[in-house]
Write an enzyme that holds these catalytic residues in place. Structure first.
Site, short mmCIF file in Angstrom:
data_model
loop_
_atom_site.label_atom_id
_atom_site.label_comp_id
_atom_site.label_asym_id
_atom_site.label_seq_id
_atom_site.Cartn_x
_atom_site.Cartn_y
_atom_site.Cartn_z
N ARG A 1 0.86 -1.20 0.00
CA ARG A 1 0.00 0.00 0.00
C ARG A 1 0.89 1.24 0.00
NH1 ARG A 1 -0.72 0.74 5.85
NH2 ARG A 1 0.51 -0.93 6.79
N ASN B 1 11.73 1.10 0.94
CA ASN B 1 10.56 1.93 1.26
C ASN B 1 9.88 1.55 2.58
OD1 ASN B 1 7.99 3.55 0.55
ND2 ASN B 1 7.25 1.45 0.74
N TYR C 1 11.78 8.56 15.00
CA TYR C 1 11.51 8.48 13.55
C TYR C 1 12.49 9.37 12.79
CZ TYR C 1 8.94 8.82 9.12
OH TYR C 1 8.59 8.80 7.78
P1 NAP Z 1 2.12 2.95 4.72
O1 NAP Z 1 1.02 3.33 3.80
O2 NAP Z 1 1.85 2.80 6.17
O3 NAP Z 1 2.78 1.60 4.15
C1 NAP Z 1 3.86 1.01 4.83
C2 NAP Z 1 4.33 -0.19 4.03
O4 NAP Z 1 5.48 -0.74 4.72
C3 NAP Z 1 3.30 -1.30 3.97
O5 NAP Z 1 3.44 -1.97 2.75
C4 NAP Z 1 3.73 -2.22 5.12
O6 NAP Z 1 3.32 -3.58 4.96
C5 NAP Z 1 5.23 -2.12 5.00
N1 NAP Z 1 5.97 -2.49 6.20
C6 NAP Z 1 5.91 -1.91 7.43
N2 NAP Z 1 6.76 -2.54 8.27
C7 NAP Z 1 7.35 -3.52 7.55
C8 NAP Z 1 8.31 -4.52 7.86
N3 NAP Z 1 8.86 -4.61 9.08
N4 NAP Z 1 8.68 -5.38 6.89
C9 NAP Z 1 8.15 -5.30 5.64
N5 NAP Z 1 7.24 -4.37 5.29
C10 NAP Z 1 6.85 -3.50 6.24
O7 NAP Z 1 3.31 4.00 4.65
P2 NAP Z 1 3.81 5.01 3.52
O8 NAP Z 1 3.33 6.35 3.89
O9 NAP Z 1 3.57 4.47 2.16
O10 NAP Z 1 5.37 4.98 3.87
C11 NAP Z 1 6.36 4.40 3.04
C12 NAP Z 1 7.69 5.03 3.39
O11 NAP Z 1 7.60 6.44 3.18
C13 NAP Z 1 8.12 4.85 4.84
O12 NAP Z 1 9.51 4.58 4.91
C14 NAP Z 1 7.82 6.20 5.47
O13 NAP Z 1 8.63 6.47 6.58
C15 NAP Z 1 8.12 7.12 4.31
N6 NAP Z 1 7.50 8.45 4.45
C16 NAP Z 1 6.14 8.58 4.49
C17 NAP Z 1 5.59 9.85 4.66
C18 NAP Z 1 4.10 10.08 4.73
O14 NAP Z 1 3.69 11.23 5.03
N7 NAP Z 1 3.26 9.08 4.44
C19 NAP Z 1 6.44 10.96 4.78
C20 NAP Z 1 7.80 10.78 4.75
C21 NAP Z 1 8.33 9.51 4.57
P3 NAP Z 1 1.87 -4.11 5.50
O15 NAP Z 1 0.83 -3.53 4.59
O16 NAP Z 1 1.98 -5.58 5.39
O17 NAP Z 1 1.75 -3.60 6.91
#
Ligand code: NAP
Length: 244
Positions: free
Chosen positions: A13, A89, A154
């Site tokens: 996702r 990611n 974080y």
């Molecule tokens: P998200 O929608 O919560 O998705 C997180 C993804 O990571 C999911 O596919 C989840 O799998 C997977 N995941 C979590 N822990 C894991 C583990 N231990 N092993 C394997 N997979 C794991 O988050 P997102 O917003 O897309 O974030 C993706 C990246 O962008 C992250 O590194 C986050 O820190 C970074 N980021 C996000 C934002 C923001 O505002 N959203 C801003 C800055 C940086 P499941 O579905 O199986 O749980």
């Protein structure tokens, strides 16, 4: 011509799934990972295979666990002998005062957000070295550069990713492997679903672009880094709508 291959962690996702869609639409075969939403990942994979005719390997498990990552790369080696792109990611957030954080929560954040980047890069690099090329893209955050109150741990994991990116880029540039990071601002994904609407509105007002970015926009940014000239390496690219 041989098709290109990309590994994406956390692809069920959000940003990871959006990257999978963009890369599949450009004909990349994919190795997709997530920790628990296997059904969601299978549905995404079936959709991309039907739409674009690409090959996809799914390897579900916890990338914070070094031995899982080792097994994942054994599976990857049986699926493909090349990795053109690695997108580190997978990540989790943690909101709260540092003084309230337990050592278990700290360790979980460090191993999920930072150790996973080490482990996946460590196993991908020899495969890229053999091919004489490769791109590693780390998904970081503006808080890694500037720090956020209530998100100290974080921020530390993302700051670690940024230093890792700059240093590894120097180590691998002579081998024609590029390492860059995208420092995301606020992206509209599940990661921010726990924030109440009023706080989200205040946050939106602080961003000059007046909105959060979509995961699809991050994926477009990732793809432009992947397709950029190889001289681009060691960069922490801010993608934040002018926020900072
Ligand atoms: P998200 O929608 O919560 O998705 C997180 C993804 O990571 C999911 O596919 C989840 O799998 C997977 N995941 C979590 N822990 C894991 C583990 N231990 N092993 C394997 N997979 C794991 O988050 P997102 O917003 O897309 O974030 C993706 C990246 O962008 C992250 O590194 C986050 O820190 C970074 N980021 C996000 C934002 C923001 O505002 N959203 C801003 C800055 C940086 P499941 O579905 O199986 O749980």
């Amino acid at each position: 011509m041989k098709r290109k291959t990309a590994v994406i962690t956390g692809a069920s996702r959000g940003i990871g799934a959006a990257c999978a869609k963009v890369l599949a639409s450009h004909g990349y075969d994919l190795i997709l990972n997530c920790i628990s939403n296997e059904k969601m990942l299978n549905e995404l994979s079936d959709d991309l295979k039907n739409r674009y005719g690409v090959q996809i390997l799914i390897v579900c498990g916890d990338v914070s666990d070094y031995s899982f990552v080792e097994r994942m790369f054994e599976e990857i080696s049986a699926f493909t002998d090349t990795i053109d792109v690695l997108i580190n990611n997978a990540g989790i957030a943690h909101l709260g005062l540092l003084s309230d954080m337990s050592i278990e929560e700290w360790n979980r954040l460090i191993s999920t957000n930072l150790t996973s980047v080490f482990s996946c890069s460590k196993f991908a690099i020899p495969i890229m070295l053999k091919a004489g090329s490769g791109k590693i893209i780390n998904i970081s955050s503006i808080w890694g550069l500037y720090g956020a109150s209530y998100e100290v741990a974080y921020s530390a994991t993302k700051g670690g990713i940024d230093s890792f990116t700059r240093a590894l880029a120097k180590e691998l540039a002579p081998s024609d492997i590029q390492v860059n990071a995208i420092a995301c601002g606020v992206i509209d994904t599940d990661m921010n679903r726990s924030i109440d609407e009023e706080s989200l509105e205040l946050l939106r007002e602080e961003i000059p672009a007046g909105r959060f970015a979509s995961a699809d926009e991050v994926a477009e940014m990732v793809f432009s880094v992947i397709t950029s000239p190889s001289y681009l390496t060691g960069q922490i690219i801010q993608f934040d709508g002018g926020y900072i």
